[in-house]
Design a protein around this motif. Structure first.
Motif, PDB file in Angstrom:
ATOM      1  N   ALA A  55       0.979  -1.275   0.098  1.00  0.00           N
ATOM      2  CA  ALA A  55       0.167   0.065   0.213  1.00  0.00           C
ATOM      3  C   ALA A  55       0.840   1.265   0.018  1.00  0.00           C
ATOM      4  O   ALA A  55       0.537   2.375  -0.517  1.00  0.00           O
ATOM      5  CB  ALA A  55      -0.914   0.034   1.328  1.00  0.00           C
ATOM      6  N   PHE A  56       1.933   1.212   1.085  1.00  0.00           N
ATOM      7  CA  PHE A  56       3.012   2.271   0.741  1.00  0.00           C
ATOM      8  C   PHE A  56       3.471   2.660  -0.541  1.00  0.00           C
ATOM      9  O   PHE A  56       3.495   3.778  -1.074  1.00  0.00           O
ATOM     10  CB  PHE A  56       4.000   1.980   1.767  1.00  0.00           C
ATOM     11  CG  PHE A  56       5.039   3.290   1.763  1.00  0.00           C
ATOM     12  CD1 PHE A  56       4.737   4.586   2.278  1.00  0.00           C
ATOM     13  CD2 PHE A  56       6.316   2.914   1.445  1.00  0.00           C
ATOM     14  CE1 PHE A  56       5.801   5.421   2.116  1.00  0.00           C
ATOM     15  CE2 PHE A  56       7.334   4.000   1.502  1.00  0.00           C
ATOM     16  CZ  PHE A  56       7.127   5.098   1.849  1.00  0.00           C
ATOM     17  N   THR A  57       3.862   1.749  -1.261  1.00  0.00           N
ATOM     18  CA  THR A  57       4.463   1.674  -2.702  1.00  0.00           C
ATOM     19  C   THR A  57       3.474   2.299  -3.480  1.00  0.00           C
ATOM     20  O   THR A  57       3.715   3.009  -4.422  1.00  0.00           O
ATOM     21  CB  THR A  57       5.039   0.205  -2.950  1.00  0.00           C
ATOM     22  OG1 THR A  57       6.078  -0.073  -2.077  1.00  0.00           O
ATOM     23  CG2 THR A  57       5.683   0.381  -4.518  1.00  0.00           C
ATOM     24  N   LYS A  58       2.403   1.701  -3.496  1.00  0.00           N
ATOM     25  CA  LYS A  58       1.277   2.281  -4.288  1.00  0.00           C
ATOM     26  C   LYS A  58       0.997   3.713  -4.205  1.00  0.00           C
ATOM     27  O   LYS A  58       0.662   4.451  -5.257  1.00  0.00           O
ATOM     28  CB  LYS A  58      -0.067   1.307  -4.102  1.00  0.00           C
ATOM     29  CG  LYS A  58      -1.190   1.807  -4.998  1.00  0.00           C
ATOM     30  CD  LYS A  58      -2.470   0.823  -4.850  1.00  0.00           C
ATOM     31  CE  LYS A  58      -3.429   1.143  -5.803  1.00  0.00           C
ATOM     32  NZ  LYS A  58      -4.715   0.486  -5.467  1.00  0.00           N
ATOM     33  N   ALA A  59       1.037   4.085  -2.939  1.00  0.00           N
ATOM     34  CA  ALA A  59       0.582   5.489  -2.577  1.00  0.00           C
ATOM     35  C   ALA A  59       1.666   6.533  -2.978  1.00  0.00           C
ATOM     36  O   ALA A  59       1.508   7.706  -3.314  1.00  0.00           O
ATOM     37  CB  ALA A  59       0.333   5.599  -1.041  1.00  0.00           C
ATOM     38  N   THR A  60       2.931   6.026  -2.875  1.00  0.00           N
ATOM     39  CA  THR A  60       4.196   6.724  -2.934  1.00  0.00           C
ATOM     40  C   THR A  60       5.027   6.610  -4.042  1.00  0.00           C
ATOM     41  O   THR A  60       5.892   7.403  -4.519  1.00  0.00           O
ATOM     42  CB  THR A  60       5.127   7.057  -1.733  1.00  0.00           C
ATOM     43  OG1 THR A  60       5.462   5.372  -1.671  1.00  0.00           O
ATOM     44  CG2 THR A  60       4.047   7.265  -0.593  1.00  0.00           C
ATOM     45  N   GLY A  61       5.103   5.393  -4.505  1.00  0.00           N
ATOM     46  CA  GLY A  61       6.011   4.945  -5.598  1.00  0.00           C
ATOM     47  C   GLY A  61       7.431   4.424  -5.060  1.00  0.00           C
ATOM     48  O   GLY A  61       8.189   4.286  -5.746  1.00  0.00           O
ATOM     49  N   ILE A  62       7.552   4.605  -3.814  1.00  0.00           N
ATOM     50  CA  ILE A  62       8.726   4.275  -2.992  1.00  0.00           C
ATOM     51  C   ILE A  62       8.751   2.653  -2.967  1.00  0.00           C
ATOM     52  O   ILE A  62       8.027   2.271  -2.295  1.00  0.00           O
ATOM     53  CB  ILE A  62       8.890   5.211  -1.842  1.00  0.00           C
ATOM     54  CG1 ILE A  62       9.089   6.465  -1.897  1.00  0.00           C
ATOM     55  CG2 ILE A  62      10.149   4.553  -1.118  1.00  0.00           C
ATOM     56  CD1 ILE A  62       8.719   7.410  -0.737  1.00  0.00           C
ATOM     57  N   LYS A  63       9.667   1.941  -3.285  1.00  0.00           N
ATOM     58  CA  LYS A  63       9.987   0.687  -3.059  1.00  0.00           C
ATOM     59  C   LYS A  63      10.270   0.399  -1.953  1.00  0.00           C
ATOM     60  O   LYS A  63      11.402   1.113  -1.304  1.00  0.00           O
ATOM     61  CB  LYS A  63      10.954   0.250  -4.488  1.00  0.00           C
ATOM     62  CG  LYS A  63      11.143  -1.325  -4.175  1.00  0.00           C
ATOM     63  CD  LYS A  63      11.976  -1.537  -5.459  1.00  0.00           C
ATOM     64  CE  LYS A  63      13.284  -0.804  -5.607  1.00  0.00           C
ATOM     65  NZ  LYS A  63      14.209  -1.309  -6.819  1.00  0.00           N
ATOM     66  N   VAL A  64      10.019  -0.698  -1.325  1.00  0.00           N
ATOM     67  CA  VAL A  64      10.484  -0.999   0.314  1.00  0.00           C
ATOM     68  C   VAL A  64      11.221  -2.255   0.021  1.00  0.00           C
ATOM     69  O   VAL A  64      10.840  -3.360  -0.509  1.00  0.00           O
ATOM     70  CB  VAL A  64       9.263  -1.456   1.118  1.00  0.00           C
ATOM     71  CG1 VAL A  64       9.570  -1.859   2.641  1.00  0.00           C
ATOM     72  CG2 VAL A  64       8.482  -0.173   1.167  1.00  0.00           C
ATOM     73  N   ASN A  65      12.635  -2.315   0.488  1.00  0.00           N
ATOM     74  CA  ASN A  65      13.261  -3.557   0.422  1.00  0.00           C
ATOM     75  C   ASN A  65      13.354  -3.983   1.976  1.00  0.00           C
ATOM     76  O   ASN A  65      13.771  -3.344   2.835  1.00  0.00           O
ATOM     77  CB  ASN A  65      14.633  -2.846   0.023  1.00  0.00           C
ATOM     78  CG  ASN A  65      14.798  -2.285  -1.317  1.00  0.00           C
ATOM     79  OD1 ASN A  65      14.187  -2.972  -2.138  1.00  0.00           O
ATOM     80  ND2 ASN A  65      15.450  -1.224  -1.307  1.00  0.00           N
ATOM     81  N   ARG A  66      12.958  -5.002   2.303  1.00  0.00           N
ATOM     82  CA  ARG A  66      12.688  -5.439   3.521  1.00  0.00           C
ATOM     83  C   ARG A  66      13.822  -6.561   3.950  1.00  0.00           C
ATOM     84  O   ARG A  66      14.027  -7.439   3.176  1.00  0.00           O
ATOM     85  CB  ARG A  66      11.370  -6.302   3.858  1.00  0.00           C
ATOM     86  CG  ARG A  66      11.112  -6.902   4.974  1.00  0.00           C
ATOM     87  CD  ARG A  66       9.830  -7.444   4.955  1.00  0.00           C
ATOM     88  NE  ARG A  66       9.460  -8.446   3.973  1.00  0.00           N
ATOM     89  CZ  ARG A  66       9.334  -9.771   4.123  1.00  0.00           C
ATOM     90  NH1 ARG A  66       8.949 -10.178   5.254  1.00  0.00           N
ATOM     91  NH2 ARG A  66       8.822 -10.649   3.194  1.00  0.00           N
ATOM     92  N   LEU A  67      14.426  -6.397   5.296  1.00  0.00           N
ATOM     93  CA  LEU A  67      14.979  -7.422   5.993  1.00  0.00           C
ATOM     94  C   LEU A  67      14.444  -7.613   7.273  1.00  0.00           C
ATOM     95  O   LEU A  67      14.156  -6.925   8.209  1.00  0.00           O
ATOM     96  CB  LEU A  67      16.506  -7.022   6.034  1.00  0.00           C
ATOM     97  CG  LEU A  67      17.483  -7.913   7.114  1.00  0.00           C
ATOM     98  CD1 LEU A  67      17.813  -9.294   6.027  1.00  0.00           C
ATOM     99  CD2 LEU A  67      18.818  -7.081   7.296  1.00  0.00           C
TER     100      LEU A  67
END
Length: 351
Positions: A55-67
């Motif tokens: 949802a965050f990426t959809k709203a902002t276009g910012i990709k989340v790289n998760r560890l």
């Protein structure tokens, strides 16, 4: 995607590993165009959180790289990485774990009018290093056929002779139990808290073991009559389509004990901006997104937690278990008294 493998020794290698992780899997047509990236270190082990990131990426276009890793592993890794750490945001469950990360110098304070407005003061760090984004109550699960609701109306009940050999708990070094003990010490003082812990130890049906769901299922299996658990673990079983889980829920329900007249012990899950965040602006945007109605509804709907933002109403299932008074104790207490809490457990013989 949950583990990087061996620890990496240079900043370039760390960033490369994030890039490789982010690139795994086919790109879906519905994804928003990339407008930056965010490196997230998280100790939240819930698959439901993937909805938040999407949802965050959809709203902002910012990709989340998760560890993803345990809270203690996360802290040690970041300490080893030092100023070369690629982490932008740290998320973890329990205020006690957030306090540990704060004491290790892993956060930086931020100024956000959005977060200061939406997150109540009692659910965040006074220096704005971390913020709570969801709430959970630590309650008593009990066998409806063997225990009356009034018999589990307080936390003191678990230490009473009535429950000799009938209590299931997890280990004392579990941060949820440490935070509860910290709250008991704050309300009662060490002497009464120690007496309570000794009483619970005397009442244990078995040595401490397993997680919260295992405690609930032990009641269902007749191993014990009562157990400590966080609310959302029980609600997972309520929402489950599994026949075994349904059988447990038919037998087991929740009591919301009163702590010294102030209400039920409530904790948080939350996070903050990492001290050396290479993408600080994106990190602040991510935290602010977690306070939006959309994100709060995901916390409550997908993982059955309570919203941290007071104006957001929980979904129907969570709302059924929301009619209780929450102890207003500031969650910072749980970290500040954590060492005392472990000492009390150790003295009581709670392994």
């Amino acid at each position: 995607m949950r583990q990087f493998g061996k620890a990496l020794s240079t900043a370039s290698a760390l960033v490369l590993s994030f890039a490789l992780l982010a690139g795994c899997g086919p790109r879906k047509e519905a994804e928003a165009p990339t407008k930056g990236e965010l490196n997230l270190y998280t100790a939240r082990h819930y698959d439901a959180d993937l909805e938040l990131y999407k949802a965050f990426t959809k709203a902002t276009g910012i990709k989340v790289n998760r560890l993803e890793m345990g809270p203690d592993q996360l802290i040690e890794r970041m300490k080893a990485e030092g100023d070369a750490s690629p982490a932008d945001v740290i998320l973890t469950s329990d205020a006690g774990a957030l306090w540990r990360a704060e004491q290790a110098g892993l956060f930086q304070p931020i100024q956000s009018a959005v977060l200061n407005e939406k997150i109540p003061a009692g659910l965040r760090d006074p220096q704005n290093e971390w913020f709570g984004f969801s709430r959970r109550a630590r309650v008593i699960a009990y066998d409806k056929a063997k225990v009356k609701p009034e018999e589990v109306a307080t936390y003191e009940a678990l230490a009473e002779p009535r429950f000799k050999g009938k209590v299931c708990v997890r280990s004392s070094d579990n941060v949820y139990n440490l935070s509860l003990m910290s709250a008991l010490i704050e309300r009662w003082g060490q002497d009464k808290a120690l007496a309570w812990a000794k009483g619970v130890v005397a009442n244990m049906a078995r040595p401490p073991q397993g997680g919260d769901i295992e405690q609930i299922k032990a009641i269902g299996a007749g191993v014990c009559d009562v157990a400590l658990t966080n609310t959302y673990y029980y609600l997972r079983l309520v929402a489950s389509a599994d026949a075994g889980d349904k059988a447990v829920v038919e037998k087991v329900t929740l009591a919301f004990p009163n702590l010294d007249g102030h209400g039920t012990h409530v904790n948080i899950s939350g996070g903050g901006v990492a001290r050396y965040a290479p993408h600080k602006d994106a990190a602040v945007k991510f935290l602010e997104f977690l306070s939006t109605d959309e994100a709060q509804e995901i916390f409550a709907g997908a993982n059955h937690e309570y919203p941290a933002v007071p104006s957001v109403k929980p979904p129907a299932l969570v709302a059924q278990y929301s009619n209780f008074t929450a102890d207003p104790m500031p969650v910072t207490v749980y970290g500040e008294r954590q060492a005392e809490a472990q000492a009390v457990f150790d003295k009581a013989g709670w392994r």
